[in-house]
Design a protein around this motif. Structure first.
Motif, short mmCIF file in Angstrom:
data_model
loop_
_atom_site.label_atom_id
_atom_site.label_comp_id
_atom_site.label_asym_id
_atom_site.label_seq_id
_atom_site.Cartn_x
_atom_site.Cartn_y
_atom_site.Cartn_z
N HIS A 2 0.84 -1.19 0.00
CA HIS A 2 0.00 0.00 0.00
C HIS A 2 0.88 1.25 0.00
O HIS A 2 2.04 1.21 0.36
N ILE A 3 0.26 2.35 -0.44
CA ILE A 3 0.93 3.64 -0.52
C ILE A 3 0.44 4.48 0.65
O ILE A 3 -0.76 4.55 0.91
N ALA A 66 5.83 3.25 -0.74
CA ALA A 66 5.15 1.98 -1.02
C ALA A 66 5.67 1.01 0.02
O ALA A 66 6.88 0.79 0.14
N GLY A 99 4.64 -3.25 -10.89
CA GLY A 99 3.57 -2.25 -10.80
C GLY A 99 3.73 -1.26 -9.66
O GLY A 99 2.87 -0.39 -9.48
N VAL A 100 4.80 -1.36 -8.89
CA VAL A 100 4.99 -0.47 -7.74
C VAL A 100 5.14 0.98 -8.21
O VAL A 100 4.47 1.88 -7.69
N SER A 102 4.19 2.35 -10.99
CA SER A 102 2.93 2.82 -11.58
C SER A 102 1.95 3.24 -10.50
O SER A 102 1.26 4.25 -10.63
N LYS A 103 1.88 2.47 -9.42
CA LYS A 103 0.95 2.80 -8.33
C LYS A 103 1.38 4.08 -7.61
O LYS A 103 0.53 4.91 -7.26
N GLN A 106 0.59 7.01 -9.98
CA GLN A 106 -0.85 7.27 -10.00
C GLN A 106 -1.28 8.01 -8.74
O GLN A 106 -2.05 8.96 -8.79
N HIS A 107 -0.74 7.61 -7.60
CA HIS A 107 -1.07 8.27 -6.33
C HIS A 107 -0.63 9.74 -6.35
O HIS A 107 -1.40 10.63 -5.95
N HIS A 135 3.32 6.15 -19.33
CA HIS A 135 2.29 6.74 -18.47
C HIS A 135 1.81 8.09 -18.97
O HIS A 135 1.21 8.86 -18.22
N ASN A 169 -8.70 6.70 -15.72
CA ASN A 169 -9.12 5.90 -14.56
C ASN A 169 -10.63 5.76 -14.47
O ASN A 169 -11.13 5.12 -13.58
#
Length: 170
Positions: A2-3, A66, A99-100, A102-103, A106-107, A135, A169
């Motif tokens: 989680h972020i 992360a 995917g870390v 990217s997440k 995005q956050h 991205h 999104n």
């Protein structure tokens, strides 16, 4: 994973991730060892840890991490919303291509959107250019980033309309 917002106690782990991410680039030969050492000095250097503590404590920059299993920090990102600038995004090489990044990105983009930011800019290392292009970022200029040692590191300046993030999104 989680972020979450970074805390001062995360500074040592953030410094470790930054070092591992930068020095993990060696096989690609993007930068010389001198540049790598200036860009990301030893993770145990107290001045580096204190610098990250100061950044986390400041109101200027928002730093997120992360976290895996509520204890292991595997990446971090930072944004200066008032400058519309993504300042940092680093992933420990052991967790790349999962995917870390990217997440985290995005956050950070969602934080900017929530503050009404409609365009984001950044300076990326040469190895990160394709990540940002995937991205939605566009190259605006190739340039040099000044290092604390007085040297310079090749970088790529990029930007993105943040409204793209919201539309993608939905």
């Amino acid at each position: 994973m989680h972020i979450r917002l970074a805390t001062v106690s995360d500074a040592e782990a953030i410094t470790r991730v930054h070092y591992n991410a930068a020095h993990g680039l060696r096989p690609a030969n993007f930068y010389t060892e001198d540049i790598l050492n200036s860009w990301a000095p030893s993770p145990s250097a107290e001045h580096r840890i204190n610098r990250f503590r100061s950044i986390i404590e400041s109101d200027k920059e928002v730093v997120v991490v992360a976290e895996l299993d509520n204890k292991l920090i595997i990446g971090f990102g930072a944004i200066i919303i008032s400058d519309h600038e993504i300042r940092a995004l680093y992933i420990d090489p052991m967790y790349e291509h999962q995917g870390v990044g990217s997440k985290i990105l995005q956050h950070l983009e969602e934080l900017a959107l929530a503050q009404g930011v409609n365009i984001l800019k950044l300076e990326a290392s040469l190895n990160a250019e394709t990540f940002y292009i995937r991205h939605g970022y566009r190259v605006t200029q190739y340039d040099y980033h000044p290092l604390s040692s007085g040297g310079q590191m090749k970088c790529v300046k990029m930007s993105k309309q943040t409204t793209q993030t919201l539309e993608n999104n939905e």
